[in-house]
Each structure stands twice: as structure tokens, then as C-alpha cells.
Design a protein around this motif. Sequence first.
Motif, PDB file in Angstrom:
ATOM      1  N   ARG A   2      12.879   6.482   1.069  1.00  0.00           N
ATOM      2  CA  ARG A   2      13.079   4.862   1.086  1.00  0.00           C
ATOM      3  C   ARG A   2      11.700   3.806   1.300  1.00  0.00           C
ATOM      4  NH1 ARG A   2      16.220   3.956   5.863  1.00  0.00           N
ATOM      5  NH2 ARG A   2      14.812   5.625   6.548  1.00  0.00           N
ATOM      6  N   PHE A   3      10.991   4.346   2.203  1.00  0.00           N
ATOM      7  CA  PHE A   3       9.783   3.343   2.557  1.00  0.00           C
ATOM      8  C   PHE A   3       8.756   4.284   2.000  1.00  0.00           C
ATOM      9  CE2 PHE A   3      12.847   1.874   5.726  1.00  0.00           C
ATOM     10  CZ  PHE A   3      12.619   0.517   5.482  1.00  0.00           C
ATOM     11  N   ILE A   4       7.688   3.351   1.249  1.00  0.00           N
ATOM     12  CA  ILE A   4       6.632   3.845   0.856  1.00  0.00           C
ATOM     13  C   ILE A   4       5.517   3.150   1.266  1.00  0.00           C
ATOM     14  CG2 ILE A   4       5.169   4.435  -1.185  1.00  0.00           C
ATOM     15  CD1 ILE A   4       7.887   4.860  -2.775  1.00  0.00           C
ATOM     16  N   ILE A   5       4.392   3.829   1.896  1.00  0.00           N
ATOM     17  CA  ILE A   5       3.214   3.122   2.212  1.00  0.00           C
ATOM     18  C   ILE A   5       2.212   3.685   1.425  1.00  0.00           C
ATOM     19  CG2 ILE A   5       2.515   4.854   4.171  1.00  0.00           C
ATOM     20  CD1 ILE A   5       2.421   1.545   5.374  1.00  0.00           C
ATOM     21  N   LYS A   6       1.318   2.651   1.201  1.00  0.00           N
ATOM     22  CA  LYS A   6       0.132   3.030   0.196  1.00  0.00           C
ATOM     23  C   LYS A   6      -1.296   2.761   0.889  1.00  0.00           C
ATOM     24  CE  LYS A   6      -0.111   2.170  -4.286  1.00  0.00           C
ATOM     25  NZ  LYS A   6      -0.287   1.079  -4.955  1.00  0.00           N
ATOM     26  N   SER A   7      -2.227   3.590   0.489  1.00  0.00           N
ATOM     27  CA  SER A   7      -3.513   3.039   0.865  1.00  0.00           C
ATOM     28  C   SER A   7      -4.149   2.897  -0.412  1.00  0.00           C
ATOM     29  CB  SER A   7      -4.133   4.353   1.611  1.00  0.00           C
ATOM     30  OG  SER A   7      -4.589   5.315   0.874  1.00  0.00           O
ATOM     31  N   LYS A   8      -5.350   2.199  -0.236  1.00  0.00           N
ATOM     32  CA  LYS A   8      -6.209   1.295  -1.541  1.00  0.00           C
ATOM     33  C   LYS A   8      -6.401   2.446  -2.648  1.00  0.00           C
ATOM     34  CE  LYS A   8      -9.950  -1.253  -2.252  1.00  0.00           C
ATOM     35  NZ  LYS A   8      -9.559  -2.072  -3.645  1.00  0.00           N
ATOM     36  N   SER A   9      -5.756   2.320  -3.904  1.00  0.00           N
ATOM     37  CA  SER A   9      -6.008   2.972  -4.798  1.00  0.00           C
ATOM     38  C   SER A   9      -6.301   2.344  -6.034  1.00  0.00           C
ATOM     39  CB  SER A   9      -5.169   4.012  -5.124  1.00  0.00           C
ATOM     40  OG  SER A   9      -4.936   4.718  -6.381  1.00  0.00           O
ATOM     41  N   MET A  10      -7.377   1.888  -6.850  1.00  0.00           N
ATOM     42  CA  MET A  10      -7.329   1.151  -8.033  1.00  0.00           C
ATOM     43  C   MET A  10      -6.690   2.098  -8.953  1.00  0.00           C
ATOM     44  SD  MET A  10      -8.360  -1.264  -7.206  1.00  0.00           S
ATOM     45  CE  MET A  10      -8.646  -2.224  -8.648  1.00  0.00           C
ATOM     46  N   THR A  11      -6.545   3.454  -8.929  1.00  0.00           N
ATOM     47  CA  THR A  11      -6.028   4.016  -9.993  1.00  0.00           C
ATOM     48  C   THR A  11      -4.584   3.972 -10.203  1.00  0.00           C
ATOM     49  OG1 THR A  11      -7.590   5.967  -9.622  1.00  0.00           O
ATOM     50  CG2 THR A  11      -6.038   6.777 -10.999  1.00  0.00           C
ATOM     51  N   SER A  12      -4.088   3.588  -8.829  1.00  0.00           N
ATOM     52  CA  SER A  12      -2.638   3.230  -8.908  1.00  0.00           C
ATOM     53  C   SER A  12      -2.190   1.875  -9.495  1.00  0.00           C
ATOM     54  CB  SER A  12      -2.112   3.474  -7.462  1.00  0.00           C
ATOM     55  OG  SER A  12      -2.400   2.236  -6.857  1.00  0.00           O
ATOM     56  N   GLU A  13      -3.226   0.965  -9.355  1.00  0.00           N
ATOM     57  CA  GLU A  13      -3.177  -0.189 -10.033  1.00  0.00           C
ATOM     58  C   GLU A  13      -3.333  -0.005 -11.605  1.00  0.00           C
ATOM     59  OE1 GLU A  13      -3.110  -3.681  -8.500  1.00  0.00           O
ATOM     60  OE2 GLU A  13      -3.387  -2.630  -6.513  1.00  0.00           O
ATOM     61  N   GLU A  14      -4.192   0.763 -12.024  1.00  0.00           N
ATOM     62  CA  GLU A  14      -4.298   1.084 -13.560  1.00  0.00           C
ATOM     63  C   GLU A  14      -2.999   1.508 -14.165  1.00  0.00           C
ATOM     64  OE1 GLU A  14      -7.544   3.956 -14.389  1.00  0.00           O
ATOM     65  OE2 GLU A  14      -6.452   4.691 -15.806  1.00  0.00           O
ATOM     66  N   ILE A  15      -2.068   2.421 -13.308  1.00  0.00           N
ATOM     67  CA  ILE A  15      -0.910   2.842 -14.242  1.00  0.00           C
ATOM     68  C   ILE A  15       0.172   1.700 -13.355  1.00  0.00           C
ATOM     69  CG2 ILE A  15      -1.718   5.349 -14.046  1.00  0.00           C
ATOM     70  CD1 ILE A  15       0.305   5.890 -11.769  1.00  0.00           C
ATOM     71  N   HIS A  16       0.024   0.734 -12.773  1.00  0.00           N
ATOM     72  CA  HIS A  16       0.905  -0.200 -12.388  1.00  0.00           C
ATOM     73  C   HIS A  16       2.221   0.457 -11.704  1.00  0.00           C
ATOM     74  CE1 HIS A  16      -1.086  -3.480 -14.767  1.00  0.00           C
ATOM     75  NE2 HIS A  16      -1.023  -2.504 -15.779  1.00  0.00           N
ATOM     76  N   GLU A  59       1.383  -1.937   0.724  1.00  0.00           N
ATOM     77  CA  GLU A  59      -0.087  -1.802   0.937  1.00  0.00           C
ATOM     78  C   GLU A  59      -0.451  -1.867   2.259  1.00  0.00           C
ATOM     79  OE1 GLU A  59      -2.037  -0.768  -1.614  1.00  0.00           O
ATOM     80  OE2 GLU A  59      -0.985  -1.238  -3.449  1.00  0.00           O
ATOM     81  N   SER A  60      -1.271  -0.846   2.675  1.00  0.00           N
ATOM     82  CA  SER A  60      -1.745  -0.994   3.954  1.00  0.00           C
ATOM     83  C   SER A  60      -3.035  -1.284   4.112  1.00  0.00           C
ATOM     84  CB  SER A  60      -1.738   0.455   4.590  1.00  0.00           C
ATOM     85  OG  SER A  60      -2.398   1.524   3.903  1.00  0.00           O
ATOM     86  N   ASP A  61      -4.150  -1.410   3.091  1.00  0.00           N
ATOM     87  CA  ASP A  61      -5.309  -1.964   3.218  1.00  0.00           C
ATOM     88  C   ASP A  61      -5.092  -3.262   3.508  1.00  0.00           C
ATOM     89  OD1 ASP A  61      -8.407  -1.519   2.345  1.00  0.00           O
ATOM     90  OD2 ASP A  61      -7.637  -3.354   1.547  1.00  0.00           O
TER      91      ASP A  61
END
Lengths: 236, 471
Positions: B106-120, B134-136
Motif C-alpha cells: 500500500r505505502f511506498i517510501i523512496k530514497s533519492k534516485s534520479m534513475t527513478s525520475e528518468e523512468i517517471h 519521497e524521503s530525502d
Amino acid sequence: MSTTNSSPREAMLGRIREALKTIAPRPGHAHATEGTHTPPPRDGDFRPMLPAVGQSWDEQCQQFARNAELLKATFKVLPNPAAAREEIQRIIREENWKRLATHEHPFLQQIVRDLGPAVVWADRPYPKMELESCDGAVTTCEALIAQTGSVLVTSRNCGGRAISILPPHHIVVASREQLLPDLLAAFALMRQKYGAHYPSMISFITGPSRTGDIERILVLGAHGPKRLTILLMTGK
Amino acid sequence: MSTTAAVQFKSQARRLTADLEHRQWIFKALRGYETKRDECKARFQNWEAARQAAAEIKHDTINHLDRYLEQFVHHLESRGAKVHWAADARAAREIILDIARQNQVRFIIKSKSMTSEEIHLNEALEQGGFEVFESDLGEYIVQLRGEPPYHIVFPAMHLKRGQISEVFQKKLQAEPVTDPEALTMIARRVMRQKFCQADMGISGVNFGVAENGMIAITENEGNARLTTNLPRIHVALMGIEKLVRTMDDLALLWPMLATAGAGQWLTGYNTLYGGPRMTGESDGPEQFHVVLLDNGRTRLLADVEQRDVLHCIRCGACLNVCPIFRNVGGHTYGTTYQGPIGSVLTPHLRGLQDWKHLSYASSLCGACSETCPVKIDLAHHLLHNRRNAVKANPPLMERLAFAGFKVMMRHPALYQIGMTLGRWLQPLHKLVQGTALDPARAWTRTRQAPRFAGESFHQWWKKNRSNRSES
């Protein structure tokens, strides 16, 4: 391996091999091809580029202390475990800890036994919220790194993965022989100790948690510990 | 499409270069960075030798990528990690969505990743019905504002404390404080709950170590440690170019990344992860997935001339020193990766013709090449992109102009006539200068057109040579 998984894998490796049929010239060697030059640099080659580290234990200890100060970590050299226990008791009183997290370790035993606050043992499965509600954590480490001021912890030997990041104050207890000159020495230790079976996490902690994301102004304790205290014991 | 990105870039750039307050704000931040970076560089016994060694480490890895990748994956799988191969952004999004669905996340937490920005990735996860945080701190702030990151390393560097306080009050009902420490503590408090609730943590990867199949994540805040330790599933998204050979390579690259990236001697947490919770371990995720992303990288690998763009360790140093970035700002690029590296890389990821304009937004000063810790010659790669774009699609007007120029240069008489006409006609140019009728409008809108000299060098030479021989 199932065919559904092997096909994207083989396709990607195929694209890579196809692309690599031509070798790119080495950096700074516009027309050279592979094999005609000195081999690419390895571990030992890096030392003369990185900051110099003192030869003796005392020099390395001083270097660690300087780094810790720059990083806003607290570093104390103490004569023995009894002194470390006293120091930890002082912190517990001063910060009024109600609950602390720690782990079983022969080296820690005489230090953390019956300190006062309730104890969460993080080396056995525990409820997340219980660890989250701790005022501090006391752990061992694998090594201290003089060149960088880092504390090396692993999931195998230092109370798991979350203990060194979740409570707001992390106290690390280290012994004399754990002080290493640099990162290369730390990697050599990891390889020798765990080479066949690495722990799931190896973490170099360099100062308390920090951020500069708001106007580049340093704030400690962004998500992890606000305070990092390192107690190095010179005797048994 | 091709005009949209270029037109947008131009109009945004025009707006921001005129925004003095914004420019001064960015200049101030980057001056602070430069001072700290220089202090850290000075701690190295030999920074230049370190740059050469770092370039060679990445060269060795990238030019044997198949071998190192297989070694890396073999070790990862032998420790119970699940490795996924994603040819493009869509495949990577599908893989991650599938993992989330199969595990009733259900809940997803992310740490900073430009690659994840790249793939939207965030948009895809939200559309899939998942809540993503986003946790950063910087990433969280721009996420709350509904903006993309301004800079690959400092996502919120364009914002002042007042703006951050405003968004915290609006979106988090936070108390109206503006002190950076108080603001940080608000985010810490909110994120703590998310970390404990989240079922899945998604991180990027700074380096993949072939020697033992561990991924390395570099961070200051501890949010990546929490993202990868607390939820029951950890998914790491990794571009295939992130590999290094051994842990020892990190002894050099970690301090270089910190120095070049943030003017720090070593980043707060440098952590290697090698699998899910092992037998005998008390915590950590039950599942560990590594998603290997191609998304245009093998195409770039096949380009021998530009292959070394894959050496990039995403430190952001080239953005910080770039006069274009400093004046037009990060959002103007309209890309995942900004600054010189973004201008070089984006045409490879999203199409050369649509993104070639970025390679012209350069003063060719070479500051990027000089600062790059892995010695990528970015300034020349900008030229390579220009050449490739023209080669693939030569613009008609340019071709005509050069054909005319060629004819004129080969016929001295024509050249003479042209020069004389130019001198006579220039006063008339004043009538249309800067207007839509002006053929030199792109130049004259912001600059003065140079004036023809009263006499040509040819005429001058004739006169003065004879004077000299007489004296």
C-alpha cells in the motif's frame, strides 16, 4: 532459471556484447587499444592519491579525533570498559533515557548490563515501533577509519540494520585494535572476515545524520541519529 | 515535438536570465559549494592523479560491462536477491508495479534516485493506486510542491525557507516556522511514521560492486538506510553503467563523489547492501529486488566516441560550475539530468533531434570537462552532439548560407562587391534592427551588430605597405 527471465537478460547482455565489439581508447590515450598499456589502477595505487594517514596508532587516533570534530561527532578515548560504562551512564542520566537499544556481544556485556533504562534487543526480531521509541542505542562496530572519521558497522555483528539509524543518539563502543588507517584496510578486513558469506549490510557511518537541503544550512538529525558518540577503549 | 522542447527552453531561459534575484540566489549557493569543494580537494595528496585513476576504473568497467555485470548478478542471486532486466523505462515501471501488486503493497517510501525520475516512476506508481513518499528532504519538498528536482544533487536549492515553510503549512498543516532546523524536524516527524508504515522501499544505486554483488548507496540524511531497512520489500533501481570492479574502487570513488558533488570529505552514510535479511539477522527486508535498467544505455555504449559519458557518477559537479546552468537554472532544461551532463546525455535517452538545442546552450568554456572527477570531456561531447545532429538532419537555411559563403570566398570579385554593398547597406539595417523584419534578429535582439570598418584590410594593407617600404 525460467525462460521468461532469461530472455530479457540474454537480450541485454547481447546488446552490450554487440556494442563492445569496438574497444574505446583508454582515458588520455587517444588511439591506444587494450593491452598495450599499464593495467588499470588497483587498490594499492590509490593510497598515494588519498590523504596521508599516520603510521602509528597515536597518529591515527589523533587523525580520527580531528575528523570526528569536523563531523560534529563526539569522540572519547577511555582506558577500559568500566570507564565506557560510566560515560554511558552519564549520558543516560543527562539525556534522561527511558529506553535503549543494544545487542548481545561479548565485548559489550560488561558495559551494558543493568544500565537502568528498559532494553530493546535489536539482534533478535523486534517490533519496529519499539526500536523507534528508544532514546538511544549502544552498539559495537567492526572498525573505526582514521582517514575519514567513519564508523564501520555490519548487520551481522552490530545489532542488525536499523539500530544504528533509528534511535536519535547512537553510542558506538570500539576497542584499540579496531582503529584502521583507511577505507582500503576496512575493505580488506571485510573480505578476510566475510569473504565467503557477506552480511546483508555493510555501512560506513561518517558523523551524525545531516542535511543541507534548506538553503545549504547544516542541520543534524535529518532522519537518522542527531548525535553520534564514539568511545574508544585503549585497554581491556 | 521538436519545437516544443527547444521553444520552451528558450522562453524559460529568457525569463530566468532576466530574474536577477534568482540568479543571485543560485550564485550564492554555488559559491559556498566551491569554497568547500576546494577545501576537500586540498585534502587529497594528488587530486589530478585521482581523477585519472577514477577515469580508468570506470573505463575498465564499462569496456568489460558484460563480464562485470554477469559477475555482479551471479553474486546477487546467490544471496537470494531477485534480479530483473529492464530494456526500457516502460519495462522497469511494469516490473516494479508487478512487485508491488503481487505483495499487496500500500505505502511506498523512496530514497533519492534520479534513475527513478528518468523512468517517471512516481507517476506510474500513483496511477497504479499506490501512495508514494519521497524521503530525502529536498526531494520531499519538491514533491509536495509538485515540481521536478531543480538539481540532481540539490533538488530544492532554488527555494528559500519562506517558500518551504509555506508548502509545509499548506500540505502538512505544519506550524508557521521558518528556521531550517525547525523545518527539517517537521519533515523528520512526518517521515518517521511513513518509514514505519511503508511496505516497500525503493532506492537508487550509486555503485554496483562486481566483486561481491553488493549495491552501494551514498547519502547524508539516513533516509536511504531507513528506506532499505524498515519496509519488508526493498527494490533498488540501477542503471547498468553504475558498476565498479571491487570494493577497493570505492575507497577512491566515495571521497571523490563527496568532494566533487557536495564539497564534503565523505558523505554521511556510504552503505553496501547484499541481499534480503540473512539467516541469523534480526531485521532488514524479506525481499530484495534489483532492477537493471538499459533505457538507451547500450545505444550509448555502442557509440565509441561518446561511450565515456557512461562513466558519469552523477556528482553534479558540472552543473555547479556551468555558466549556463547558473544563469538559466535547473528547471529550464526540462530534463531529468540538468547542466552539461544532461545536455550531453538527454539526446541519447530521448532523441537527438528533439534535444539537440541543449548542446547549443553552451559557452564552450570547458569548465565542465575540467571539473569532472572521472574526466569526461563534456565540452567536446556537446560539439559531437552538434555535429551528429547536423549530419543526420542538415538544416536547409544553413546549407544555403554556407553554399553562398563558399561561392563568395572563392571569387575575390564577388567578395569585394559583397563587402562594399555591406558597408553601404548597413545604415539601412538600423531601420529594422531588432524587429521581425531583421534577418539578424537572433543576434541583434540582445546585442549590437558589429559595424563594418570604413575600409577593408585589403585596402589598408595596400596603403600601409607602400608607406612602409618608402620609410
